[in-house]
Design an enzyme around this catalytic site. Sequence first.
Site, mmCIF file in Angstrom:
data_model
loop_
_atom_site.group_PDB
_atom_site.id
_atom_site.type_symbol
_atom_site.label_atom_id
_atom_site.label_comp_id
_atom_site.label_asym_id
_atom_site.label_seq_id
_atom_site.Cartn_x
_atom_site.Cartn_y
_atom_site.Cartn_z
ATOM 1 N N LYS A 68 -27.669 8.527 -21.057
ATOM 2 C CA LYS A 68 -26.923 7.323 -19.920
ATOM 3 C C LYS A 68 -27.116 6.436 -19.191
ATOM 4 C CE LYS A 68 -25.028 12.043 -19.068
ATOM 5 N NZ LYS A 68 -23.500 11.933 -19.609
ATOM 6 N N ARG A 104 -20.386 21.137 -25.670
ATOM 7 C CA ARG A 104 -19.519 21.499 -26.365
ATOM 8 C C ARG A 104 -20.541 22.456 -27.558
ATOM 9 N NH1 ARG A 104 -16.772 15.856 -27.838
ATOM 10 N NH2 ARG A 104 -17.438 15.883 -25.852
HETATM 11 N N1 BES Z 1 -22.059 16.531 -18.589
HETATM 12 C C1 BES Z 1 -21.350 15.440 -18.837
HETATM 13 C C2 BES Z 1 -19.705 14.842 -18.266
HETATM 14 C C3 BES Z 1 -20.096 14.549 -17.657
HETATM 15 C C4 BES Z 1 -19.405 13.891 -16.522
HETATM 16 C C5 BES Z 1 -19.786 15.427 -15.638
HETATM 17 C C6 BES Z 1 -20.112 12.914 -15.193
HETATM 18 C C7 BES Z 1 -19.285 15.269 -14.532
HETATM 19 C C8 BES Z 1 -19.891 13.622 -14.489
HETATM 20 C C9 BES Z 1 -20.806 15.448 -20.673
HETATM 21 O O1 BES Z 1 -21.948 16.201 -21.615
HETATM 22 C C10 BES Z 1 -21.185 14.652 -21.033
HETATM 23 O O2 BES Z 1 -21.795 13.316 -21.463
HETATM 24 N N2 BES Z 1 -19.827 13.702 -22.175
HETATM 25 C C11 BES Z 1 -19.356 12.231 -22.301
HETATM 26 C C12 BES Z 1 -19.058 13.152 -23.397
HETATM 27 C C13 BES Z 1 -18.981 11.850 -24.379
HETATM 28 C C14 BES Z 1 -20.132 11.543 -25.307
HETATM 29 C C15 BES Z 1 -18.173 12.323 -25.801
HETATM 30 C C16 BES Z 1 -18.131 11.658 -21.446
HETATM 31 O O3 BES Z 1 -17.927 12.580 -21.218
HETATM 32 O O4 BES Z 1 -19.033 10.505 -21.633
HETATM 33 MN MN MN Z 2 -23.506 14.518 -21.902
#
Ligand code: BES
Ligand code: MN
Length: 513
Positions: free
Chosen positions: A291, A365
């Site tokens: 990230k 997931r």
């Molecule tokens: N934990 C994150 C989602 C999230 C983002 C929760 C911001 C709270 C605040 C999750 O694991 C994630 O990174 N999801 C990605 C999925 C994508 C890579 C398909 C997302 O939402 O960008």
């Molecule tokens: Mn994630």
Amino acid sequence: MPVSPAIEFVSFADVAATGPAARGEEGASALVVFAGENLAFGAQTQRLIAPTAPAIERAARAAKFKGKAGSALDILAPHGLGWDRLIVLGVAPKKDDSDPVDFANLGGQAMGKLSGAARVAVLFEPQGTAGNGAADAGAAADFALGAALRAYKFDLYRTKKKDDSDKDTAVSLAIAVADPAAARAAHGPRAGPADGVALARNLVNEPPNVLYPEEFANRAKELEKLGVSVEILDKKAMTDLGMGALLGVGQGSIRESRVVIMRWNGAAGPDQPVAFVGKGVCFDTGGISIKPAASMEDMKGDMAGAACVVGLMHALAARKAKVNAIGAIGLVENMPDGAAQRPGDIVRSMSGQTIEIINTDAEGRLVLADVLWYVQDKYKPKFMVDLATLTGAIMVALGQEYAGLFSNNDELSERLKKAGEATGEKVWRMPLSAAYDKMIDSKFADMKNTGGRYGGSITAAQFLQRYVEKTPWAHLDIAGTGMGSPSSDINQSWGSGWGVRLLDRLVKDNYEG
Ligand code: BES
Ligand code: MN
Ligand code: ZN
């Protein structure tokens, strides 16, 4: 740790005009009363404030306070009233057709005004009428609950307090009602859920160097004191079960993954359990698909789903809910490392289905796939509800007011919606369908772990659904509500403890006795 106010229910006669200040007691004191339309006070309130009524009316005029719901008059108590402060909370409906007063929110609103007050009495006559027994007992208990939720603070790691209002004030709250015994009886079953919310908030607020999977499991283990049986699966146990999807996420971390199964058997017989499953990513860097740095610290809250499940199990056990319930959480840390999972890897889940990893940041997931499968396979539950801070996309769709609800079952969805309206923890149903499902088909394995840019929360839910067979199931995407949501009358904490009251209510209204 948070200071919860000491709350007691007393009779109106126990609150004298000669309050603590008049008796020369130490610490600031406050008297809280309610006013309806045009400054209408209840009979008991009138009796107590009668001698100082002109001064109060004058203050109200000066502040243009008329008793409208949501407004408040906060003044130095007039001479003759033995309290330091007088707080008048408006409860008159804004319009004739507006919603009835939410007493939990009102309690929160009151608590929000009480910083610095050590001793507080509340004359609980919110309708501008004298209380009338049992009906008001529930309202008074809700008021107390809201006050307790509002009082929560997480300052475990502050060694210096900023100012007086930041100091721990041991508020003692005496709530005067018509029937104190009835209010006490109504308050009893609310104390467990209130503590459950505080527990969930604590877990979400804790920093990730302290609360890693093993430590999280230890915290869950403490529920044994309440009669919950707690089983912890370590890496060896999970390897033997074939939980390749969950283990793949955790393999880049020096902190070992864990799955925790909590069981509360409160039903009279061997009733089929209800089951709750939580995403517990103790820290989500994104892994190799790392990230950006901005706000990455928020990813300590990527275990809010698991925190909710622990808080809920606390709530159910503490109020001795007449239900058999399973709480299951998958605890991992998602890190980039030489040993970390790569995009392109293919893992085998416990269900036997294989997954091509496209993006290591779509890890929640993967964790849930194995925990959902395990719970369904082993416990054959009546239903499963999972909670997960699963996608940023759910915030794009719904903001931070509603959690996304995805379900294969209309009855369960409807029940969740009702429980949401009752508790203020609202859910909004989103679609599932075969057309979305095919977006996660993979060239090389049974499925891939992302479905492209569009409909990100939906394809994530479709992925989970591939691990649910005939069991009624609902998935709550709480990325927007579990942490960092706007503060409210009853929540000022970053970790909101969202879902504990929702699911406690779901169980109470539909699955007990
Ligand atoms: N934990 C994150 C989602 C999230 C983002 C929760 C911001 C709270 C605040 C999750 O694991 C994630 O990174 N999801 C990605 C999925 C994508 C890579 C398909 C997302 O939402 O960008
Ligand atoms: Mn994630
Ligand atoms: Zn995540």
